[in-house]
Structures are given as structure tokens and as C-alpha cells.
Design a protein around this motif. Structure first.
Motif, short mmCIF file in Angstrom:
data_model
loop_
_atom_site.label_atom_id
_atom_site.label_comp_id
_atom_site.label_asym_id
_atom_site.label_seq_id
_atom_site.Cartn_x
_atom_site.Cartn_y
_atom_site.Cartn_z
N TYR A 106 -2.03 -4.00 -1.83
CA TYR A 106 -2.55 -2.67 -1.49
C TYR A 106 -3.97 -2.55 -2.01
O TYR A 106 -4.39 -3.33 -2.88
N PRO A 107 -4.74 -1.60 -1.51
CA PRO A 107 -6.16 -1.52 -1.92
C PRO A 107 -6.28 -1.18 -3.41
O PRO A 107 -5.39 -0.55 -3.99
N ASP A 108 -7.39 -1.59 -4.00
CA ASP A 108 -7.54 -1.33 -5.45
C ASP A 108 -7.92 0.12 -5.71
O ASP A 108 -7.71 0.63 -6.81
N ILE A 109 -8.46 0.79 -4.70
CA ILE A 109 -8.66 2.23 -4.85
C ILE A 109 -7.79 2.88 -3.80
O ILE A 109 -8.04 2.75 -2.59
N THR A 110 -6.71 3.51 -4.25
CA THR A 110 -5.76 4.06 -3.30
C THR A 110 -4.86 5.05 -4.02
O THR A 110 -5.16 5.47 -5.14
N TYR A 111 -3.77 5.43 -3.37
CA TYR A 111 -2.86 6.41 -3.94
C TYR A 111 -2.27 5.87 -5.24
O TYR A 111 -1.70 4.78 -5.28
N SER A 112 -2.40 6.66 -6.29
CA SER A 112 -2.07 6.16 -7.63
C SER A 112 -0.59 5.87 -7.86
O SER A 112 -0.23 5.29 -8.88
N PHE A 113 0.27 6.32 -6.95
CA PHE A 113 1.69 6.05 -7.15
C PHE A 113 2.08 4.60 -6.84
O PHE A 113 3.11 4.12 -7.32
N TYR A 114 1.26 3.88 -6.05
CA TYR A 114 1.67 2.51 -5.69
C TYR A 114 1.81 1.62 -6.93
O TYR A 114 2.82 0.93 -7.08
N PRO A 115 0.80 1.62 -7.82
CA PRO A 115 0.99 0.80 -9.03
C PRO A 115 2.16 1.27 -9.89
O PRO A 115 2.85 0.47 -10.51
N VAL A 116 2.38 2.59 -9.90
CA VAL A 116 3.48 3.12 -10.72
C VAL A 116 4.83 2.62 -10.18
O VAL A 116 5.67 2.11 -10.93
N TYR A 117 5.03 2.73 -8.89
CA TYR A 117 6.30 2.26 -8.30
C TYR A 117 6.44 0.74 -8.44
O TYR A 117 7.55 0.24 -8.64
N SER A 118 5.32 0.02 -8.32
CA SER A 118 5.40 -1.44 -8.46
C SER A 118 5.92 -1.80 -9.85
O SER A 118 6.80 -2.64 -10.00
N LEU A 119 5.39 -1.10 -10.84
CA LEU A 119 5.81 -1.38 -12.21
C LEU A 119 7.27 -0.97 -12.42
O LEU A 119 8.08 -1.72 -12.97
N LEU A 120 7.59 0.22 -11.93
CA LEU A 120 8.93 0.75 -12.13
C LEU A 120 9.99 -0.15 -11.50
O LEU A 120 11.05 -0.38 -12.09
N TYR A 121 9.70 -0.67 -10.32
CA TYR A 121 10.70 -1.48 -9.62
C TYR A 121 10.47 -2.98 -9.79
O TYR A 121 11.11 -3.79 -9.11
N GLY A 122 9.56 -3.33 -10.69
CA GLY A 122 9.37 -4.75 -11.00
C GLY A 122 8.84 -5.54 -9.82
O GLY A 122 9.23 -6.69 -9.60
N ILE A 123 7.95 -4.95 -9.05
CA ILE A 123 7.39 -5.63 -7.88
C ILE A 123 6.03 -6.21 -8.24
O ILE A 123 5.13 -5.47 -8.69
N GLU A 124 5.89 -7.51 -8.05
CA GLU A 124 4.59 -8.12 -8.31
C GLU A 124 3.61 -7.59 -7.26
O GLU A 124 3.93 -7.58 -6.06
N SER A 125 2.46 -7.15 -7.70
CA SER A 125 1.53 -6.63 -6.69
C SER A 125 0.13 -7.19 -6.94
O SER A 125 -0.20 -7.63 -8.05
N ARG A 126 -0.66 -7.18 -5.89
CA ARG A 126 -2.05 -7.62 -5.99
C ARG A 126 -2.92 -6.56 -5.33
O ARG A 126 -2.67 -6.16 -4.19
N GLN A 127 -3.92 -6.10 -6.08
CA GLN A 127 -4.78 -5.05 -5.55
C GLN A 127 -5.99 -5.68 -4.87
O GLN A 127 -6.65 -6.54 -5.46
N VAL A 128 -6.24 -5.29 -3.66
CA VAL A 128 -7.29 -5.90 -2.85
C VAL A 128 -8.52 -4.97 -2.89
O VAL A 128 -8.42 -3.81 -2.47
N PRO A 129 -9.66 -5.47 -3.41
CA PRO A 129 -10.83 -4.58 -3.55
C PRO A 129 -11.29 -3.98 -2.21
O PRO A 129 -11.20 -4.63 -1.17
N LEU A 130 -11.78 -2.76 -2.28
CA LEU A 130 -12.42 -2.15 -1.11
C LEU A 130 -13.79 -2.81 -0.92
O LEU A 130 -14.34 -3.40 -1.85
N ASP A 131 -14.36 -2.68 0.26
CA ASP A 131 -15.68 -3.25 0.49
C ASP A 131 -16.76 -2.36 -0.15
O ASP A 131 -16.45 -1.34 -0.77
N GLU A 132 -18.03 -2.73 0.05
CA GLU A 132 -19.10 -2.03 -0.67
C GLU A 132 -19.25 -0.57 -0.22
O GLU A 132 -19.81 0.26 -0.94
#
Ligand code: PMP
Length: 351
Positions: A106-132
Motif C-alpha cells: 500500500y502507499p507510504d502516505i495513505t489511510y493510517s489504519f492500513y499499518p494498524v490492521y497489518s500489525l494487528l493481524y500479523g500481515i507482512e506489509s510493504r509501503q510503496v513511496p508516492l512519487d514526487e
């Protein structure tokens, strides 16, 4: 406390919602609520349902509401999943659909719940930077992954992707779920719902909190082909068989039916957004192109946190995120015409 629970408590940084303070004459532009209130028909439906029948459990499958949503979007009720706000729909999605063996992107600047749910449910995630320019660059999503989730338009930038790009992304990942979070799509974006017919890996999530002005009722939904929806139903049934209370079900059904109210309010918001953008630009702000009911803007001469504090002193509440790269920016929800005027007048006082 068990090791597991202390791990959760120490590592989770839950999403902190925008504040809901009680300040006299407050102009509240910090949580992207709809300034115009729910459809009067939704309020009538709540009043009519608020009686002795509330001693009974609500319809566990919210059939009437799912049928209304299905009719609106030209799908079957079996292709619609409803939940207690799109946050809950997203939580069930993370729990039920996402592949735990390969990273979720998911994008590195995005809805803040995605990292929270990833952590809560033990999902490995990778944040993809937005462009310039703060855009989502889809070529960066070609890497191996278990699933992808993107808001369209993105939050808090407000920038939308054309449907052709969403389709290319979904087509390029036939074996992975691609989740498009369309919380803000009704303010000028193009919904990917029609693509769910063609792509069994696509799930589109929407909410009644923004364009339908029912944030307080907590109603969200997802549309996708049956295997995806069945998976969500199984997660839901294992969690809470009655996610949507009766008043929320009747209110949301009535809100869907009141097309005129919906169109009038969202068009007013879109018109006000145009006025706010030009007002901000005239005052030296850089404003990202928004297709949402908020704008993301920075002033080169002011730190975001100072500007937010100065606006707060004038009873105008906006959202500031103390995060790298977006720290200079403010996310400003579009209010009523009068509220937008108050925002601009307050800025004139400050700048
Ligand atoms: N997705 C995005 C991108 C959002 O900004 C929000 C609202 N904060 C949600 C989902 C959740 O909305 P709700 O739970 O009110 O439906």
C-alpha cells in the motif's frame, strides 16, 4: 499480561481519529464529515424504527440494505457485504482475504489504519513511496506481493487515479486480491465497482460516512464477486453476527433511495471545493489536486503545525499530521459555504 498481549500493547500505534471538541461556534473541518446532514428521509426512517421492535435482534444479513446497494450499483445482493463503517469492512478484509505469506502493498502516505490492521493481524506489509507529486505510481506495484490495497482517491492527499489505471493494476495481479478503498469516490472520482464483474480478484470498499452523511451511524460496504464476499461473511459470522444495528440499516437504506439529497449535497461540496482551492491558491498555498471532500494544502511561509494552531485559536479545526514529508500540509475538509468563508477569513487574519 501474556507475552502476546504485551507485544500487541507495546507495538500497536492505533489510528487516532480527529478530535471532536466542544468549542462554541466551531468550524469543524478536521474529520472529512459531510457538513449538510443526512437525508431527511434517513432521519424519518430512524424515527419510525425507534420503537418496541428494538428489543428484537436486527436482520443479521441486512438484506434490505444490501438489496438497495446492489440495485444502485447494478450487482446482486450476494455480491455486497455490509459492516459497521468501512473501517470494520476493511478489518474483516485484512483478516479474511489477505495473504499472510507475501507482503501486502500500500502507499507510504495513505489511510493510517492500513499499518494498524497489518500489525494487528500479523500481515507482512510493504509501503510503496508516492512519487514526487504525491501521486501513486502504479509501475511500483509490479513487485511480487500477496495483495494490494489503495484508496482512490488517496487520503490524505485527495489525488485520484483514472479507472484505466486501476483496471491495469487489477488485471496485472490476477492471483492477488486488489482492494480499492473508495471512501471519497463520490466527490468526483470514478468507481471501480463496474470492474468487479470482470475481475474476481477485485474488492471495492465504500462508506456511508462521507457522501451520505451518516458517519454517526457507522455503515460501510464492499462489492466483489461471491467468493470474496463469502469469505468476508465467514469472517463476520465468526466475529459478530449482528454488525449493523437496526437503525443503521434503515437509515442507510433510506439514504440510498434519496438520490436527490445525495446529488444536491455532493454537488454543493464539489462547488465549495473549487472555491476553497482558488481561495487558498490566491493566498499562496500549494494545493494538491483533490477529488475528495477535503483538500491537502501547505503554505511555504508557515509550518503546518503553527498554521493548524492559529486556525484553532480562531475556532477553525483542520487536520495536521506530524509525519515526514506531509508535515507542512494541512488536510482541510470542505464545510458549508459559510464555514469555507470562515476558513478563508481566518487565514486572512493569520497570513
Ligand atoms: N477509508 C478511508 C480512506 C478513510 O479516510 C476513512 C475515514 N476516515 C475510512 C476508510 C473509514 O470510514 P468509515 O469507517 O467511517 O466508513
Amino acid at each position: 499480561m501474556s507475552k502476546y498481549w504485551s507485544h500487541i500493547v507495546s507495538t500497536l500505534k492505533p489510528y487516532v481519529a480527529g478530535e471532536q471538541p466542544r468549542i462554541a461556534n466551531l468550524v469543524k473541518l478536521n474529520t472529512n464529515e459531510n457538513p449538510y446532514g443526512p437525508s431527511p428521509k434517513a432521519l424519518d426512517a430512524i424515527r419510525n424504527a425507534a420503537d418496541d421492535r428494538l428489543r428484537l435482534y436486527p436482520d443479521p444479513v441486512a438484506l434490505e440494505l444490501r438489496e438497495s446497494i446492489a440495485r444502485l450499483h447494478g450487482v446482486d445482493a450476494g455480491e455486497v457485504f455490509v459492516g459497521n463503517g468501512s473501517d470494520e469492512v476493511l478489518a474483516h478484509t485484512f483478516m479474511g482475504l489477505l495473504n499472510h505469506d507475501a507482503p501486502l502493498l500500500y502507499p507510504d502516505i495513505t489511510y493510517s489504519f492500513y499499518p494498524v490492521y497489518s500489525l494487528l493481524y500479523g500481515i507482512e506489509s510493504r509501503q510503496v513511496p508516492l512519487d514526487e507529486n504525491f501521486g501513486i505510481r502504479l509501475s511500483d506495484y509490479g513487485q511480487p506481493c500477496g495483495a494490494i490495497i489503495l484508496p482512490n482517491p488517496n487520503a490524505p492527499t485527495g489525488i485520484g487515479l483514472p479507472l484505466s489505471e486501476i483496471e491495469a493494476l487489477v488485471a496485472a495481479h490476477p492471483d492477488q486480491p486488489v482492494v480499492i478503498d473508495e471512501a471519497y469516490v463520490d466527490f468526483g472520482g470514478d468507481s471501480a465497482i463496474p470492474l468487479t464483474r470482470k475481475y474476481p480478484n477485485l474488492l471495492v470498499v465504500q462508506t456511508f460516512s462521507k457522501s451520505r452523511s451518516l458517519a454517526g451511524m457507522r455503515v460501510g460496504f464492499a462489492i466483489g464477486q461471491r467468493p470474496l464476499i463469502d469469505a468476508l461473511e465467514r469472517v463476520k459470522d465468526s466475529f459478530n453476527s449482528y454488525p449493523l444495528d437496526k437503525l443503521a440499516q434503515v437509515a442507510a437504506t433510506a439514504a440510498i433511495e434519496d438520490v436527490e439529497w445525495f446529488e444536491t449535497c455532493r454537488n454543493r461540496i464539489i462547488d465549495s471545493r473549487t472555491r476553497v482551492v482558488s481561495g487558498l491558491e490566491q493566498r499562496g498555498f500549494r494545493v494538491l489536486p483533490s477529488l475528495a471532500n477535503f483538500v491537502f494544502a501547505m503554505h511555504p511561509d508557515f509550518a503546518g503545525t503553527d498554521l493548524a494552531a492559529k486556525l484553532r485559536d480562531r475556532a477553525v479545526l483542520v487536520r495536521h499530521f506530524a509525519k515526514p514529508r506531509i508535515d507542512p500540509y494541512l488536510r482541510i475538509s470542505i464545510g458549508t459555504e459559510a464555514e469555507c468563508d470562515r476558513l478563508i477569513e481566518s487565514l486572512d487574519d493569520i497570513l
